[in-house]
Structures are given as C-alpha cells and as structure tokens.
Design a protein around this motif. Structure first.
Motif, PDB file in Angstrom:
ATOM      1  N   ASN A 589       0.862  -1.174   0.000  1.00  0.00           N
ATOM      2  CA  ASN A 589       0.000   0.000   0.000  1.00  0.00           C
ATOM      3  C   ASN A 589       0.907   1.235   0.000  1.00  0.00           C
ATOM      4  OD1 ASN A 589      -3.054  -0.623   0.284  1.00  0.00           O
ATOM      5  ND2 ASN A 589      -2.075  -2.147   1.640  1.00  0.00           N
ATOM      6  N   ASP A 590       0.399   2.345   0.475  1.00  0.00           N
ATOM      7  CA  ASP A 590       1.206   3.561   0.601  1.00  0.00           C
ATOM      8  C   ASP A 590       1.077   4.095   2.024  1.00  0.00           C
ATOM      9  OD1 ASP A 590       2.945   5.513  -0.219  1.00  0.00           O
ATOM     10  OD2 ASP A 590       1.394   6.802  -1.082  1.00  0.00           O
ATOM     11  N   LEU A 591       1.110   3.158   3.001  1.00  0.00           N
ATOM     12  CA  LEU A 591       0.959   3.528   4.401  1.00  0.00           C
ATOM     13  C   LEU A 591       2.243   4.173   4.914  1.00  0.00           C
ATOM     14  CD1 LEU A 591      -0.821   0.244   5.546  1.00  0.00           C
ATOM     15  CD2 LEU A 591      -1.900   2.471   5.181  1.00  0.00           C
ATOM     16  N   SER A 592       2.110   4.999   5.951  1.00  0.00           N
ATOM     17  CA  SER A 592       3.267   5.692   6.508  1.00  0.00           C
ATOM     18  C   SER A 592       3.133   5.780   8.017  1.00  0.00           C
ATOM     19  CB  SER A 592       3.370   7.107   5.904  1.00  0.00           C
ATOM     20  OG  SER A 592       2.185   7.840   6.177  1.00  0.00           O
ATOM     21  N   GLY A 593       4.168   6.323   8.647  1.00  0.00           N
ATOM     22  CA  GLY A 593       4.138   6.491  10.084  1.00  0.00           C
ATOM     23  C   GLY A 593       4.638   5.268  10.814  1.00  0.00           C
ATOM     24  N   ALA A 594       4.441   5.283  12.125  1.00  0.00           N
ATOM     25  CA  ALA A 594       4.958   4.219  12.982  1.00  0.00           C
ATOM     26  C   ALA A 594       4.054   2.994  12.964  1.00  0.00           C
ATOM     27  CB  ALA A 594       5.100   4.728  14.414  1.00  0.00           C
ATOM     28  N   ILE A 595       4.689   1.829  12.932  1.00  0.00           N
ATOM     29  CA  ILE A 595       3.948   0.577  13.082  1.00  0.00           C
ATOM     30  C   ILE A 595       3.530   0.447  14.541  1.00  0.00           C
ATOM     31  CG2 ILE A 595       4.130  -1.935  12.977  1.00  0.00           C
ATOM     32  CD1 ILE A 595       6.106  -1.580  10.694  1.00  0.00           C
ATOM     33  N   PRO A 596       2.266   0.155  14.836  1.00  0.00           N
ATOM     34  CA  PRO A 596       1.855  -0.008  16.234  1.00  0.00           C
ATOM     35  C   PRO A 596       2.763  -1.011  16.950  1.00  0.00           C
ATOM     36  CG  PRO A 596      -0.066   0.014  14.812  1.00  0.00           C
ATOM     37  CD  PRO A 596       1.126   0.003  13.910  1.00  0.00           C
ATOM     38  N   PRO A 597       3.119  -0.729  18.216  1.00  0.00           N
ATOM     39  CA  PRO A 597       4.101  -1.569  18.929  1.00  0.00           C
ATOM     40  C   PRO A 597       3.766  -3.055  18.936  1.00  0.00           C
ATOM     41  CG  PRO A 597       3.645   0.441  20.151  1.00  0.00           C
ATOM     42  CD  PRO A 597       2.701   0.441  19.005  1.00  0.00           C
ATOM     43  N   ALA A 598       2.486  -3.391  19.037  1.00  0.00           N
ATOM     44  CA  ALA A 598       2.120  -4.810  19.099  1.00  0.00           C
ATOM     45  C   ALA A 598       2.455  -5.553  17.819  1.00  0.00           C
ATOM     46  CB  ALA A 598       0.628  -4.951  19.402  1.00  0.00           C
ATOM     47  N   PHE A 599       2.595  -4.812  16.704  1.00  0.00           N
ATOM     48  CA  PHE A 599       2.891  -5.433  15.423  1.00  0.00           C
ATOM     49  C   PHE A 599       4.371  -5.325  15.051  1.00  0.00           C
ATOM     50  CE2 PHE A 599      -1.637  -4.008  14.193  1.00  0.00           C
ATOM     51  CZ  PHE A 599      -2.187  -5.136  14.789  1.00  0.00           C
ATOM     52  N   ALA A 600       5.133  -4.573  15.831  1.00  0.00           N
ATOM     53  CA  ALA A 600       6.539  -4.328  15.493  1.00  0.00           C
ATOM     54  C   ALA A 600       7.385  -5.526  15.881  1.00  0.00           C
ATOM     55  CB  ALA A 600       7.025  -3.058  16.197  1.00  0.00           C
TER      56      ALA A 600
END
Length: 993
Positions: A589-600
C-alpha cells in the motif's frame, strides 16, 4: 337404680366389631388398589406422578395410568406409566392384578434385573412394554412362558448376554423389540420358528459378527424386520425375498457383502428398503419397478457398481432414492423424468455421466436433487422446478454447461442452491438472486457473468452468498444492506468495480467478507461498529484508497484481516492493537508512520513490505539518516557495553557456582537414578536432571509439574515430575502416586500409535519419579480452546483434533490387548503438536479392562474430572469404555461450543444438559461457537450430533469408539473421494445432504 353392664367378654367383642367397622370405613379400597399401592411403595416417585393413587378411593379405576374394564365390579386391565419418572426395581406386585392385559412402564428409571418370579402371576398379560429404562442382566426365560403375550418391547435397556433359547418358543408373539441393548453372541436361527411374528426389531446391539439367519425367511407374517447396526456379515440371504407381507426391511450400518439378491424385487408389500452403510458390491438388480408400494430405497455408502437399472425409477410410488457414495456409472435412466411421485434423489459421489433428461422435473414434485461429484454434462433441465416444490438443488463438481434456466428464478421453494465447480455461464436469472427462502447460494468456480442484481434485497433468508472465481462485473448493489441474516459474502476473483456501499454497515450478522482480487475502489467503510460477528475481512488486491478506519479495532472477534495490494494511505491505526489477529497483511500500500508496537515484530515483517513510509523496530523498514543513525548507534553501543560487561561478570560468577554445584550433584547422584527406556533416544538422564528448574516449568497439575527440557541435540522433551509425598500423608498419597506412575508406565510404555503421546523413558530414585514424553508445542486442547487464542482453532482444525483423538481412544479400546480404559478423558489430556495434530496423554488412572472391577483397589484413584464424568458413575462406581465415550462426547461439545464443561452460566446444569436444553428451546445455531465460520454449520451440526450421541445418559446408546471414528470420517466423505482436501482446509466440494 344402677343399670346392669354386660359381661366383660361381650364388651370386648362389641369393641372389636366397632373397631373393625371403623377400619372398613377408613379404607374401602379394593384388593387391586392395594396391589397397586404396594407397587408404588417400591418405587421412587420423584415427580409425584402417582399423587392420584389414594387409598380412600373404593377402586383404582380413576388413578393416573390405570384403566379398568366395564364389568361389575370393574377390574384393572391396563397400567400405562410412560414417562412418569419412576425409579426403582421392577414392581412385581402389578402381576398380581388378575385381569392385567397391558403393562407399559416405558421411559422411566426401572433399574433392576428381571427375575422369573416377577412374572409368575402375569398369565393374562398380552402387551408388555418396558422400553427406555435401566434394566440389566440377561433376558429372562420366564417371558416366553406367558401364555397370552403378543407384544414385548424391551428397547433401550442394558440387557446383556445372548438371546435365550426360550425366545424361540413364544406361543403367540407378534412384536419382539430388543433394540439398543447389550446383547451379544449372534442372531439365533431359532427366531425363524416364531411364525406368528409381525415385527422383529433387534437393531443397535453389539452382537458378535455373524450372518442373517436364512430361517427368517420362514416368518411369513413378518411386516417389519429391523436389523440395523447388528454387526452382520456375509451376504443377504435370498430367503428374505419370501416375506410377502414385509413392509420395512432395514439392514443398514452393518458389514454385509456380496450383491443385492434378485429375490428382494419380489417383496410385493415392501414400502422401505434400507441397505446403506454396508460393503455391498455388484450391480443393482432390475425388477424394482414391480414393487407397487415401494416408497423409499436407500443403498448408499456401499461399493455398488455398474449402471443404474433402466426401470429403477418406474416403481409407481417411489418417492426417495438414495444411492450416493458408490461406484455407479453410466447415464441416469430417462425413467427419472416419467416418475410422478419422486421427491428426493441423491446420487452424489458416483461416476455417472451423460446428460440429464430434458424434461426431468416436469412430472414429479421433486424436493431434493443432489447429483454432486459425478461427470454429468449438458444443461440443467429447464423443467427442474416445474412442479414448484424444489427445495435443494445440489450439483457440485460436474461438467454441466450452458446458462441457468429462467425457471430457477421463479422457484420460490428453493432454500439451498449449490452449483460450484461446473462450466456454467451467462448471467444469473434475476429472480434467483432474490428468492425468499434461499439460505445458501453457491455459484463458485464457474463462468457466470453479469451483475449482482438489486433484486437480491428480496433474499430475506440468505446467510451465505458464494460467487468466487467467476466473471461477475458491475458494482455491489446497496440493496445487499437489507440482507439481515447474511453471514458470509465471498466474491473473490471477479471483476467487481466501484466503492463498497455504505449499507453493508447494517449487516449485523456479517461474519466473513471476502472480496480479494476485484477492481473495487473508493475508501474503506466507516461506521462498521455493527459488525460484532465479523471474523474475516479480506479486501486485498483491489484499488481502495484513503485511510484504514480506526473502527476496525473495535470489532470483538475479527482475527483475519487482509488489506494488502491496495492504495491505502496514512498511518496504521493504533486501535488495531485491540484485535486478536491470527493473520493480517498490510503490504503493498502507501501507508506511513509508525507501526503499532504490538505489530513491530520481525515475524510480521512480510506483512508490512511495500509501504516505504512505514517505520518500526523491524529491520529493513523505514531507513533513517546516517548522522541520526550514527548518534543513535553510538549511544546504544555505550549502554550495551556497560550492561554487557556487568552481565558477563555476573554470569561468570553464577556459572562458576553452578558448575561447581552441578559437578558435586552429579558426582553424588549419578549412581542413584534408575532409567527405563521405551524407545531409542539420543540423551541421558543427566541432561534431564540438570534442566528441572522453575524457569522451564510449562504446567502444573494434580499429579505434578511439567517441564520443557531442551536437549543438546536441539530437540525438546516434556518431563513430568510427580509430586513428592508429604510425611503426614505418606501412607495414602504415596500409594496414589505410585499407582499413577505405574499406570502411566505400564500403559504408555507399550503403546505405539500416532494419536497417543510417546513416552520416551522414565527415571526413578527413591520417592522421586520422572516421566519423559515427546514435547507438544501447542500444549493442551483445553488450555488453548478456553483462552484468548481460541481463534487459532478454526473448524477444520477442531474437526481434525476430534478425529485424531477419537482414533487414539479407539486404539486403546479396540486394538490393545487387553483393552485399556483411560478413565480421565478431558480436553486438558489431549495435547496438540506443532501442526495441531491431537494426541491422547496422561494415563495416570488408566486401567486394563480385564482389571476393572476385580478388587477393592479398582477405584483407589477417583476416575474422571468434573463435567466429564458419566452419569452412571454415581450409582455404579465403575468406569468402562462407555464412560470414556461419554467424556469424549463432552470434549466434542467443547470443540463445537467453545465452552467449558462446567460453568456458572449453566446454572444447575453441566455442558451436556445445557446443550440439550438450548437446542430444544432455541435451535442448534445457538450452541455453536460464534468464532466458527458459519459456512461449516452443517458439518459442525453433524459432529455435534455425534457428541450428543456419545454423551447419552444411557450407556447402551453410546457408540463404540471405533464407530465414533467411522462417523467422524463420514462427516467429510470427500476425504475418501477424488475431491479430497486442499491446503489442509475443507474441500470446496464438500456438501451436506
């Protein structure tokens, strides 16, 4: 003047006379009433059903369940206490009623054996019904001596042993029903001597393997022959064709072989022939068209071959023909279109070919047609619903072609349409989209085109719409928001365009929305909080834009989310961390910003690839500047250096101490441990002993702790360390621990089966005992099923677990010598390997069947766990194979409902009673775990039925574990067919009949 008193003897006589007269006035009940009250006193009347039995009445003729003659004085001729909830021994006082002709005590809790003396005075008895009780012991010879007995029904008890020789000498018997008992030996040939018989019902008894006696052909008055599930072998005797008055022949669920005898076509009065679930071979004989009264013929689930007889559909009153799951070939006879009474035709899973007759359905009020998994070609006949009665049209996996007949769009009675995996094409008739009673519309894997019609708003009962792998185009109509019962909408691999209509947010029952690989566009739906039942959302490979709605994070049971390969922008909402996702994908996709901590997490790296603007603690995502990287890494290395130096000093000190201690410990204990191995393995007891520390504990129970031990070869084992005995309890508890240890060793040490956990070895030293098992990485079924991770267990996985475990218990009951009863079957004693294969574990209270009941030590360990214990345990204090089967039934109910075996939610009930009551009050759908996919509802319902059968309150009604395995396998017949399974999931060709 003082009056003279009579002499003392005269006064005494007068007093006695008055007293006797008063006694007569107080109780004027006749002798028959007194006999009935005597019978009542011997029974427990928990429901107060006999409250009208009053000793102040002159006769018992108005008492509940009592009928009297019209004579003067009246006499009792019939007693019918059906379903009075009476408990106790057989009330033999009833036989003292001199005119009693009919005695019915069915559906009670009469629980004694029947003795000959009980029937000494029952000479007038002609009708005796003791069905559905708990009577035990052998069948009494005395019953055959009753001179007027014409009707005897002992169905649904626990009578055991062989049918006695005396039962071949009933003088006037017309009905003999011994269904669902524990009778053994074989069906005796002397029953052919009962020439007055009209009904012989022996089904569902564990007889020894044996043939159908030829002599039954002598029963010239026989109208009903019921021998289902009697362990019959050999061929069907041709002599049965002599039974000219026979209306019902049921030989189903046996192991009969050979061909169907030609003589059966001579059963001139026959209405129903049931031969399903045998091993019959050869061709179906011609001649059934001569049977003027035949309504139903079922020879499914056999190995019949060759073409269908040309006259098979010409029986004038034939309504139902089930020949599915055989090896039949050739064309369907044109006679099928001539039949005027045909309602139900099921010929699926054969090798039939050719066209369907063009006017099929024109003359018959057809309701069910299932021709799936054959090689039928050509078009679906235009007249298939001409009589307006068709409810189920199931034609999965053939080579049918052409367009759908317009008549299907006018077939208002349809409730199931399954046309998957054919070569059908063209637009779907507009009326078919909106049929009011259709609950399942399955058009997958064809070449249909056109749009989804707005007429779909009329499909008020539609719960599953499957149109994958077609060429449907156009937009999704907003009218779909009116489908209040829709649970699954799957349109994968089509050409749909446009945005998702906002009306979809109204679908409160929606559980699965799969629109992968279309050309849908616009933004993802907002305002979807009503999707409380949504489990799976797959919108991948489309052209969706905009941000991911934060509302997705509020959906309580969503566990599969795929938004990959779109044009989504913005951040991944932090609210998505609230979801318990088993699978998710935001890639490309073209998502941006920080990945939520639970998914990092590095394990999720592939789920975020193709989004250059995403940042997170995952290598390879969101590169940063060299200067920032240098500062960041310098500071990080400084901190790491300090901590590493301190850690090294600390670890070195601890290591030196542990090395010294272990060296001393090994030197002290090496010679004290005794090891017994049961398999070849590459480790020794010291590797095990050195790893039993609290950091490695993975479980703890009544018998001890369980450790996970990593071996030097990289493999893992599970070690159960049995509790040591406190001194205060030493004498009793030590014996329990010893018994459990020896039972486990004696049982598992000799077992070799894929569905039973492997015991590598055991180690002992004084009162310390270790058991070393193969390690099961997914733990116990109970722990997983009743945890927040239960969503991992989708229905195909749960079904596999049930089947694996059933095979393990079947091995114990049927293949071990002597057979072994586990005695503590529960979900926590079923362990799961890395692929969720199930294995039976924990044999601490297991017993060989031959040892059960042979002494006071039999029950030295309480057998079973709360919620799993069979009801008969309360009054017999014994467990056997049937007790294991009851407990396994509870496990099946856990798998289906997702609920615990006992829970305050049930009130005074347990899970079994709760399921029964909810089904009775609300229906099956209210007990199925809402986390399970509704597309498996019918399969789940069949497994639920198996669980309820296993958990029957009467042991006789519970099937053997070998039978349970077979029934579970038959839930998915495609497992044994060419359709098979794909990717470990349910084959798309699975269907319910």
């Amino acid at each position: 003047m003082i009056p003279l008193l009579p002499p003392l003897p005269t006064l005494l006589l007068l007093f006695l006379a008055v007293s006797f007269h008063g006694l007569q006035l107080a109780s004027s009940l006749n002798q028959e009433g007194r006999y009935l009250l005597q019978a009542k006193r011997g029974l427990v009347d928990a429901g107060n059903s006999l409250s009208t039995w009053d000793d102040r009445d002159a006769t018992p003729c108005k008492w509940a369940g009592v009928s009297c003659s019209d004579s003067d004085p009246p006499s009792v001729v019939a007693v019918n206490l059906t379903g009075f909830d009476l408990e106790g021994p057989f009330p033999s006082f009833l036989c003292r009623l001199p005119s009693l002709a009919s005695l019915v005590l069915s559906i009670n809790l009469i629980n004694s054996s029947l003795h000959a003396a009980s029937f000494d005075s029952c000479n007038a008895l002609s009708h005796l019904d003791l069905s559905q009780n708990n009577l035990v012991g052998p069948l009494p010879d005395a019953l055959a001596k009753l001179p007027n007995l014409t009707y005897l029904d002992l169905t649904g008890n626990n009578f055991s042993g062989a049918i006695p020789l005396s039962f071949g000498r009933f003088p006037h018997i017309q009905t003999l029903s011994l269904v669902s008992n524990l009778l053994d030996s074989t069906i005796p040939s002397f029953l052919g001597n009962l020439i007055t018989l009209r009904e012989l019902n022996l089904g569902f008894n564990p007889f020894d393997a044996g043939p159908i006696p030829d002599t039954l052909g002598n029963l010239s008055k026989l109208e009903n022959l019921y021998l289902a599930d009697c362990n019959l072998v050999g061929e069907i005797p041709p002599t049965l064709g002599q039974l000219s008055r026979l209306t019902n022949l049921d030989l189903s669920t046996n192991q009969l072989s050979g061909s169907i005898p030609q003589s059966l076509t001579g059963l001139s009065s026959i209405i129903q022939i049931e031969l399903f679930k045998n091993s019959l071979t050869g061709r179906i004989p011609t001649g059934f068209s001569k049977l003027a009264t035949l309504l139903r013929f079922d020879a499914s689930l056999n190995q019949l071959e060759g073409p269908l007889p040309e006259d098979i559909f010409d029986a004038p009153q034939l309504q139902s023909l089930h020949l599915h799951t055989n090896q039949l070939s050739g064309r369907i006879p044109v006679g099928i279109s001539r039949s005027k009474s045909l309602l139900d035709v099921r010929l699926y899973q054969n090798q039939l070919n050719g066209f369907l007759p063009a006017d099929f359905g024109k003359n018959s009020p057809l309701e069910v047609l299932d021709l799936s998994t054959n090689n039928l070609s050509g078009k679906i006949p235009t007249s298939i619903c001409e009589r307006g009665a068709l409810k189920q049209l199931i034609l999965i996996q053939n080579v049918l072609s052409g367009s759908l007949p317009d008549g299907l769009g006018r077939c208002q009675t349809l409730n199931r349409v399954r046309l998957q995996s054919n070569f059908l094409s063209g637009p779907v008739p507009i009326g078919l989209w909106g049929l009011p009673h259709v609950s399942l519309l399955d058009l997958r894997d064809n070449a249909f085109s056109g749009e989804i019609s707005p007429a779909i708003s009329g499909a008020a009962n539609l719960s599953t719409l499957l149109i994958d792998d077609n060429q449907f185009s156009g937009s999704i109509p907003s009218e779909m928001g009116a489908l209040s019962r829709l649970y699954e909408f799957s349109a994968v691999n089509n050409r749909l365009i446009g945005p998702l209509p906002s009306s979809l947010g109204n679908l409160v029952e929606l559980g699965r929305l799969k629109l992968h690989n279309n050309s849908l566009s616009g933004e993802l739906l907002q305002g979807i909080q009503s999707w409380k039942k949504l489990v799976e959302l797959d919108l991948s490979d489309n052209g969706f834009k905009g941000g991911i709605p934060p509302e997705l994070g509020s959906l309580p049971v969503l566990n599969y989310l795929d938004l990959s390969s779109n044009d989504l922008t913005g951040e991944i909402p932090i609210q998505l961390q609230n979801l318990k996702l088993n699978r998710f994908n935001f890639s490309d996709n073209d998502l941006s910003g920080a990945i939520p901590p639970a998914f990092a997490n590095e394990a999720y790296r592939s789920n975020f690839l193709g989004n250059p603007g995403l940042c997170g603690d995952i290598p390879g995502l969101c590169p940063i500047s060299e200067e920032a990287a240098g500062n960041h890494h310098g500071f990080t290395w400084l901190l790491l250096s300090i901590f590493m130096l301190a850690g090294l000093v600390f670890v070195a000190g601890i290591a030196w101490f542990c090395w010294r201690y272990r060296k001393y410990k090994k030197a002290t204990d090496k010679s004290k441990w005794t090891l017994r191995s049961f398999h070849k393995f590459g480790f020794n007891e010291y590797e095990i002993l050195d790893s039993l520390d609290e950091d490695n504990v993975i479980g703890s129970g009544a018998s001890g702790k369980v450790y996970k031990v990593m071996l030097s070869n990289g493999e893992a084992v599970a070690v159960k360390k049995l509790w040591q005995t406190p001194k205060a309890d030493a004498e009793n508890t030590e014996q329990l621990v010893d018994d459990a240890f020896e039972a486990e060793v004696a049982t598992l040490g000799k077992i070799r089966h894929k569905s039973i956990v492997k015991l590598w070895c055991c180690c002992t030293h004084k009162d310390r005992k270790l058991l070393v098992y193969e390690y099961m990485p997914n733990g116990s079924l109970g722990d997983l099923l009743h945890s927040s991770k239960a969503g991992i267990l989708d229905w195909p996985t749960r079904y596999k677990i049930a089947l694996d475990a059933a095979e393990g218990f079947s091995y114990l009951h049927h293949d071990c010598v002597p057979p072994i009863v586990h005695r503590d079957v529960k979900s926590n004693n079923i362990l799961l390997d890395g692929e969720f294969g199930a294995k039976v574990a924990d044999f601490g209270v297991a017993k060989a069947v031959e040892m059960i009941g042979k002494g006071p030590k039999t029950m030295s360990v309480i057998a079973g766990s709360c919620g799993y214990i069979a009801p008969e345990y309360a009054y017999t204090l014994r467990v056997n194979e049937k007790s294991d089967i009851y407990s396994f039934g509870v496990v099946i109910l856990e798998l289906v409902t997702g609920k615990l075996p006992v829970d305050p939610e049930y009130g005074e009930k347990d899970l079994v009673k709760w399921v029964f009551s909810i089904i009775e009050q609300k229906g099956v759908e209210h007990v199925i775990d809402p986390m399970l996919d509704v597309c498996y509802k019918e399969e789940i319902s069949r497994v639920l039925d198996i669980g309820l059968l296993c958990a029957s309150s009467l042991p006789i009604n519970r099937p053997s574990m070998r039978r349970v395995v077979k029934m579970l396998q038959e839930v998915r017949p495609q497992n044994k067919s060419k359709a098979g399974e794909k990717d470990g999931k349910l084959s798309p060709y699975y269907y319910e009949v």
